[in-house]
Structures are given as C-alpha cells and as structure tokens.
Design a protein around this motif. Structure first.
Motif, PDB file in Angstrom:
ATOM      1  N   GLY A  55       6.735  -6.430   0.028  1.00 60.14           N
ATOM      2  CA  GLY A  55       5.474  -5.806   0.363  1.00 60.14           C
ATOM      3  C   GLY A  55       5.051  -4.732  -0.613  1.00 60.14           C
ATOM      4  N   ALA A  56       5.961  -4.324  -1.488  1.00 62.70           N
ATOM      5  CA  ALA A  56       5.599  -3.360  -2.527  1.00 62.70           C
ATOM      6  C   ALA A  56       4.803  -4.072  -3.623  1.00 62.70           C
ATOM      7  CB  ALA A  56       6.849  -2.711  -3.109  1.00 62.70           C
ATOM      8  N   ARG A  99       4.725   1.085  -2.202  1.00 63.77           N
ATOM      9  CA  ARG A  99       4.673   0.334  -0.948  1.00 63.77           C
ATOM     10  C   ARG A  99       3.996   1.221   0.085  1.00 63.77           C
ATOM     11  NH1 ARG A  99       9.878  -2.402   1.796  1.00 63.77           N
ATOM     12  NH2 ARG A  99      10.501  -0.219   2.049  1.00 63.77           N
ATOM     13  N   ARG A 100       2.829   0.780   0.544  1.00 63.09           N
ATOM     14  CA  ARG A 100       2.036   1.564   1.475  1.00 63.09           C
ATOM     15  C   ARG A 100       2.380   1.178   2.915  1.00 63.09           C
ATOM     16  NH1 ARG A 100      -1.207   0.798  -3.049  1.00 63.09           N
ATOM     17  NH2 ARG A 100      -2.240   2.708  -3.797  1.00 63.09           N
ATOM     18  N   ALA A 101       2.616   2.186   3.748  1.00 63.02           N
ATOM     19  CA  ALA A 101       2.969   1.932   5.139  1.00 63.02           C
ATOM     20  C   ALA A 101       1.850   1.205   5.873  1.00 63.02           C
ATOM     21  CB  ALA A 101       3.289   3.246   5.847  1.00 63.02           C
ATOM     22  N   SER A 102       0.606   1.409   5.451  1.00 63.55           N
ATOM     23  CA  SER A 102      -0.535   0.763   6.108  1.00 63.55           C
ATOM     24  C   SER A 102      -0.623  -0.725   5.796  1.00 63.55           C
ATOM     25  CB  SER A 102      -1.829   1.447   5.652  1.00 63.55           C
ATOM     26  OG  SER A 102      -2.047   1.235   4.258  1.00 63.55           O
ATOM     27  N   ALA A 114       5.928   4.833   0.090  1.00 62.76           N
ATOM     28  CA  ALA A 114       7.049   5.006  -0.839  1.00 62.76           C
ATOM     29  C   ALA A 114       6.568   4.616  -2.223  1.00 62.76           C
ATOM     30  CB  ALA A 114       8.244   4.154  -0.419  1.00 62.76           C
ATOM     31  N   TRP A 115       7.105   5.266  -3.238  1.00 65.92           N
ATOM     32  CA  TRP A 115       6.634   4.991  -4.588  1.00 65.92           C
ATOM     33  C   TRP A 115       7.716   5.361  -5.598  1.00 65.92           C
ATOM     34  CZ3 TRP A 115       4.021   8.061  -8.703  1.00 65.92           C
ATOM     35  CH2 TRP A 115       4.511   9.356  -8.753  1.00 65.92           C
ATOM     36  N   ALA A 116       7.532   4.954  -6.846  1.00 72.53           N
ATOM     37  CA  ALA A 116       8.424   5.342  -7.928  1.00 72.53           C
ATOM     38  C   ALA A 116       7.778   5.009  -9.268  1.00 72.53           C
ATOM     39  CB  ALA A 116       9.772   4.629  -7.810  1.00 72.53           C
TER      40      ALA A 116
END
Length: 259
Positions: A55-56, A99-102, A114-116
């Motif tokens: 999903g990311a 990766r967006r929780a929405s 979450a991101w990087a």
C-alpha cells in the motif's frame, strides 16, 4: 511477453533473492548496487517492524528543491511482498516512500502516516542497469512541514537523537536551524521529522554557525505543553557546522514548553 517485461521481472526476481523465508532480509546488496536490466530503480519497502509495506508508494523527484513534497515526477506502488520498480531514464533522482493511513495517494503528511526519504539521495540511474534502493518507513506522529529549506542529503550538518525527560526517543520531532537567535520567524533549514528511534540528521547547504531549536510543531509560537528545546541560553543555543562534516550533538532533551 515483451523483452522489456521479462527484464523487469528478472530485476524483481533479483530483489526476491535478497529476501529469505517469511520476509526476513538476508545479506542484501548495498543500496548503490546495480544489476543488469532495464534502467530504473527497484527495491523493497518495509514498515517499522520489518514487514512488507503493502500500500506504500515510492515517489521519484528530479529535484529536492520543494522538499520532496507536491506531485512527483514518477511513482510506483509497493506490492504485497514489499517490492516496487520505478521505470526511469538515465539521470539522478530523489526518492521518498510514503504510506498514507487514509489510503489516499496524495495529500500532506498526517499523523498515522509513515514515510522515509532515501538516505543516499540522489540516486543515479544508468543505461542497462537497475539500481537497488530499499526503505524502512518511519511513523509520523505530528503534522510535518517540509519546506524549501529542508534537505534530505549532503555532507554538512548536525546529527543526534531527541529524547524526552524520561530518556525515551521522541518520534515526530523537528530540528530547526536559524542563522541567528530570532526564533520567532520561519527557520532557514529544517530536518525531516524524527522516526521512532528519535534520530535526526539536519543537512545544511554550507558550513557556518546555526542556532537550533527542537520542537514538535513548526508554525507559530510554541504552545503550552509542546515538547521543545534549545541547546542553551544566548550564544549557547548556536553551534558551528564545518563544511564536509556531520557534527554529532548527542542527546537533546525536549520538555513541555512553559513548564
């Protein structure tokens, strides 16, 4: 099946060979490793627990001037095994995984996302080779602003770890750099938000003396209870950064503002 499709599948199989049973990473090649194949960037994206980050999305920007925000030049989804492939032409690219929780594929970072950014940005793509780039996502616990003064790579700046008064790492903290001790204006440079380990690296375009603030918000006056810290009073709030050196500041303890 086209020759190019076969080549892309070969690159993804090469990535799979670097992952052992149950998704446990084995002795994978370094992020700068190349494999013969279609030009582009491929790798894996995992969450903070090491699980595939299905999903990311991995985004590629030709320039980091906008702080890796806004519409990307290229994007690739992450599959159920945590793998992705960016089909790119020769050049240098700045990568960030999100990766967006929405579940949406656009919008500003929000708590729960979450991101990087990739630590070796910018990454190079060469004709006839696929470049490997892996990511471990960091949780965002506070709204984050990436402004034009945010750099995601370099050889000059400061590093350290942000902790609370109990010694626990603080996620979502921002380290801000100013050319003077006027902390009432927008910062000149901003580090990406800390992850779950509290570690930060603040990259600077050049050496010099910078005054630092650590906080968990970036707009307006510090709010009562906001985690906040400066490095000292007066001139002690400032440190020198030498060109070509990432200066380790050690632990910075943040406390609720106004107490």
């Amino acid at each position: 099946m086209s020759i190019r499709t076969i080549a892309i599948l070969s690159a993804l199989l090469w990535l799979a060979a670097c992952v052992g049973p149950a998704g446990v990473a084995q002795s994978a090649p370094e992020s700068s490793a190349l494999v013969a194949g279609p030009p582009g960037i491929a790798g894996t994206v995992r969450d903070s627990r090491g699980e595939p980050a299905q999903g990311a999305v991995v985004y590629a920007y030709r320039s980091a001037r906008a702080g890796l925000r806004g519409p990307a030049d290229f994007a690739a989804p992450v599959d159920a095994e945590g793998r992705y492939f960016l089909d790119l032409v020769e050049g240098r690219y700045h990568l960030v995984a999100r990766r967006r929780a929405s579940g949406e594929d656009a919008g500003p970072p929000r708590p729960g996302d979450a991101w990087a950014p990739h630590p070796q940005n910018p990454l190079e793509v060469r004709p006839g080779f696929t470049t490997r780039a892996d990511f471990r996502l960091l949780a965002i616990t506070q709204p984050m602003i990436m402004k034009e003064g945010t750099l995601t790579s370099g050889d000059t700046g400061f590093s350290g770890v942000v902790r609370d008064a109990r010694g626990r790492p603080v996620s979502g903290a921002l380290v801000l750099a100013y050319r003077d001790r006027n902390f009432q204006r927008m910062p000149d440079h901003t580090a990406p938000a800390t992850g779950e380990d509290g570690v930060f690296t603040l990259y600077l375009p050049q050496g010099g003396t910078y005054c630092l603030v650590v906080r968990t918000r970036t707009r307006g006056q510090p709010a009562a209870g906001e985690l906040y810290a400066v490095l000292g009073e007066g001139a002690e709030a400032c440190r020198e950064a030498r060109r070509g050196e990432i200066r380790d500041l050690g632990e910075i303890i943040v406390r609720p503002y106004g107490r």
